[in-house]
Design a protein around this motif. Structure first.
Motif, short mmCIF file in Angstrom:
data_model
loop_
_atom_site.label_atom_id
_atom_site.label_comp_id
_atom_site.label_asym_id
_atom_site.label_seq_id
_atom_site.Cartn_x
_atom_site.Cartn_y
_atom_site.Cartn_z
N GLU A 116 21.07 -7.14 -9.82
CA GLU A 116 19.98 -8.01 -9.38
C GLU A 116 20.35 -8.78 -8.12
O GLU A 116 19.48 -9.11 -7.31
CB GLU A 116 19.61 -8.97 -10.51
CG GLU A 116 18.47 -9.91 -10.20
CD GLU A 116 18.20 -10.88 -11.33
OE1 GLU A 116 17.17 -11.57 -11.27
OE2 GLU A 116 19.02 -10.96 -12.27
N GLU A 123 16.41 -3.14 -14.73
CA GLU A 123 15.19 -3.89 -15.07
C GLU A 123 15.21 -5.26 -14.39
O GLU A 123 14.18 -5.71 -13.86
CB GLU A 123 15.06 -4.05 -16.58
CG GLU A 123 13.81 -4.80 -16.97
CD GLU A 123 13.61 -4.91 -18.48
OE1 GLU A 123 12.59 -5.50 -18.89
OE2 GLU A 123 14.48 -4.43 -19.24
N ARG A 152 14.27 -5.19 -10.57
CA ARG A 152 12.85 -4.99 -10.27
C ARG A 152 12.63 -4.33 -8.90
O ARG A 152 11.90 -4.84 -8.06
CB ARG A 152 12.10 -6.33 -10.35
CG ARG A 152 11.96 -6.83 -11.78
CD ARG A 152 11.17 -8.12 -11.86
NE ARG A 152 9.89 -8.07 -11.16
CZ ARG A 152 8.79 -7.45 -11.60
NH1 ARG A 152 8.84 -6.78 -12.75
NH2 ARG A 152 7.67 -7.49 -10.91
N LEU A 195 8.19 -3.21 -17.19
CA LEU A 195 8.09 -3.30 -15.74
C LEU A 195 6.73 -2.84 -15.22
O LEU A 195 6.16 -3.43 -14.30
CB LEU A 195 9.20 -2.48 -15.08
CG LEU A 195 10.62 -3.06 -15.19
CD1 LEU A 195 11.64 -2.03 -14.73
CD2 LEU A 195 10.76 -4.33 -14.39
N TRP A 239 4.45 -3.50 -7.97
CA TRP A 239 4.36 -3.80 -9.39
C TRP A 239 2.92 -4.15 -9.74
O TRP A 239 2.25 -4.85 -9.00
CB TRP A 239 5.26 -4.98 -9.77
CG TRP A 239 6.70 -4.70 -9.54
CD1 TRP A 239 7.51 -5.29 -8.63
CD2 TRP A 239 7.50 -3.75 -10.23
NE1 TRP A 239 8.77 -4.77 -8.69
CE2 TRP A 239 8.80 -3.82 -9.67
CE3 TRP A 239 7.27 -2.82 -11.24
CZ2 TRP A 239 9.84 -3.02 -10.10
CZ3 TRP A 239 8.31 -2.03 -11.68
CH2 TRP A 239 9.57 -2.13 -11.12
N GLU A 298 5.79 -10.80 -12.03
CA GLU A 298 6.58 -10.94 -13.24
C GLU A 298 6.27 -9.83 -14.24
O GLU A 298 5.12 -9.55 -14.54
CB GLU A 298 6.30 -12.29 -13.90
CG GLU A 298 6.76 -13.48 -13.06
CD GLU A 298 8.26 -13.45 -12.79
OE1 GLU A 298 9.00 -13.05 -13.70
OE2 GLU A 298 8.68 -13.82 -11.70
N ALA A 299 7.32 -9.21 -14.75
CA ALA A 299 7.14 -8.22 -15.82
C ALA A 299 6.74 -8.93 -17.10
O ALA A 299 7.29 -9.98 -17.42
CB ALA A 299 8.43 -7.44 -16.02
#
Length: 517
Positions: A235, A267, A270, A300, A321, A326-327
């Motif tokens: 990340e 994950e 992202r 996701l 996305w 935000e997932a």
């Protein structure tokens, strides 16, 4: 002061009263609750005399009382300044004179008290001790205290104590002034540049938000700890191309623990260009890791597709996305194999049972047997499992008892498993920490289902917040998912079981399969 208050003060137990209670009941298993109450009373006093008695309990035969004493010492952080300073001075002297197991307890307490007055005593002992557990505990305590007097001592100890260098560098890396000293070990190509040392370097770089070791190549021979830290730092990679290159290597590493961490790291990063790596895992991974990749994709993309690669490739690539930045979490998909409503994807499972005396009440043990019978009968042929039960028998000397049904993961044998669980009597004290540790120490296990009716009553670590803290620390490199099932209704039990699962990648449910909330 009123007359009533004066009488209450005069009648309050003294240190000697509490010490007498502790001594009188030292060998009486069923009177340990009295000793626990005495420890809590000593904690409220916060004096040097009370501290001296608490320290004497740090090698008590009843392991849960050792943890109670540590927790009582930690409450010194709330004591008046003059009392705290006097108690800390005594603890520093005790630290210097104690044996390694007690020294670990004392260092833990000093770190959690949080007073930098303890720093000189910790440094003095660090300069003399070589026991790896004591060194690690002292290093962790110094990191918690954050005193700028610590980095030079940690640097010197890391240079001298190769066998504990990883723990020392992790502590040193928490200090702004210590980062450079840790990073300097990147250039060490000698035999002491171990996996734990390299992992500490990666963790330090990630914490300091510096480039994550650009010259370090990730291959199939990269050490497990190093590769896990690299996965968890994906990340924070500032170089997107390097992050993609490393993610691709990490997600195919020979260690399942590394691959699990890599899925979590992808994950967390992202990056839409990494979704294909998760889709590939649907073809390559069995069991839990396949479910990990599937659930990461679902969270996701917010798409509820089946766990087959073709379905996902039909909707990829994605440029952005859906629905914002935000997932969003989604419910776990249903599955034919379930345990208290929790789907069982793993092929390497530990069913851990609390078989303490309280499980006799309200049909809890019978419910556990019934639900386990349903689950084990539905397991697929390639799903391996074992059953673990751990209790403290109320005898003196205390007899902690760990039992495993098969001693290793097996397939089938559902009748033998059900017979074994039927013979387990609900008696003694619960020891959640020790049972989880037994499962975590088995390299075959990747998923734990812990069934209990509440917070632990016995064990090497007893206090619920300490159990959570220690399990999360130990599980960082093990990457085992811990699901929890609570057969109880108390608020404290709900909070403990919910947090324990959440901190270890799992889900917590009640006896009816409803999420704890």
């Amino acid at each position: 002061m009123t007359v009533a208050t004066l009488l209450l003060f005069l009648c309050a137990p003294s240190v000697s009263d509490y010490a007498e209670t502790l001594k009188k009941n030292a060998k009486l298993p069923y009177e340990q609750r009295e000793r626990e109450r005495a420890i809590r009373g000593l904690a409220k006093l916060g004096t040097v005399e009370a501290t001296r008695v608490l320290v004497s309990l740090l090698d008590d035969p009843f392991a849960h009382l050792q943890d109670e004493a540590v927790s009582a010492l930690i409450t010194l952080k709330r004591a008046p300044a003059d009392r705290r300073r006097a108690a800390l001075a005594y603890l520093g002297k005790a630290l210097a004179k104690s044996k390694p197991p007690v020294r670990v307890h004392l260092a833990t307490a000093l770190g959690l008290i949080g007073d930098q007055d303890a720093t000189p005593a910790l440094i003095a002992v660090l300069q003399k001790t070589k026991d790896p557990a004591a060194v690690a505990a002292i290093a962790q305590a110094l990191a918690r205290l954050g005193d700028e007097r610590a980095p030079p001592a940690l640097t010197t100890a890391a240079r001298k104590l190769a066998h504990a260098r990883g723990a020392l560098l992790r502590a040193l890396g928490t200090f702004p002034d210590g980062v450079a000293a840790v990073v300097a070990y990147q250039n060490d190509t000698g035999p002491n540049n171990t996996d734990s040392v390299r992992a500490a370097i990666v963790a330090t770089l990630a914490r300091a938000k510096q480039p994550i070791w650009p010259t370090l190549a990730v291959t199939t021979t990269t050490g497990e700890q190093t590769a896990i830290e690299l996965s968890l730092s994906l990340e924070q990679h500032q170089d997107a191309a390097r992050a993609r290159e490393r993610a691709a290597a990490l997600v195919t590493h020979p260690s399942w623990r590394v691959r699990a961490a890599a899925i979590a790291g992808i994950e967390a990063r992202r990056d839409v260009t990494l979704l294909g790596l998760l889709v590939d895992r649907l073809e390559q991974e069995p069991g839990r890791l396949r479910a990990d990749a599937w659930n990461a994709l679902r969270r996701l993309t917010k798409k509820d597709l089946p766990p087959d690669a073709a379905s996902w490739r039909a909707v990829l690539p994605m440029d952005t996305w859906p629905g914002g930045d935000e997932a969003q979490a989604t419910d776990l998909p249903k599955r034919s194999v379930a345990y208290f409503g929790l789907p069982v994807f793993s092929k390497r499972i530990a069913f851990v049972f609390d078989v303490s005396g309280s499980m006799r009440d309200d049909g809890k043990m019978e419910r556990a047997r019934t639900e386990f019978g349903k689950a084990v009968g539905a397991l697929e042929k390639d799903q391996r499992y074992d059953l673990i039960a751990y209790r403290y028998l109320l005898k003196f000397p205390p007899r902690p008892k760990l039992e495993r049904c098969f001693g290793k993961l097996v397939t089938g044998k559902s009748r033998a498993a059900k017979r074994w669980l039927q013979k387990q009597e609900a008696k003694g004290g619960g020891a959640i920490y020790d049972s989880l540790l037994a499962a975590l120490d088995d390299p075959d296990i990747d998923t734990i289902y812990l069934l209990s009716d509440g917070v632990p009553s016995y064990g090497t670590v007893k206090r619920d917040w300490r159990v959570r803290q220690e399990i999360a620390r130990r599980n960082r490199m093990r990457r085992v998912v811990i699901h929890t099932i609570l057969l109880g209704r108390k608020g404290t039990d709900i909070a403990f079981m919910k947090r324990l699962a959440a901190e270890n990648g799992g889900i917590s449910v009640d006896q009816d399969g409803r999420r704890l909330g």
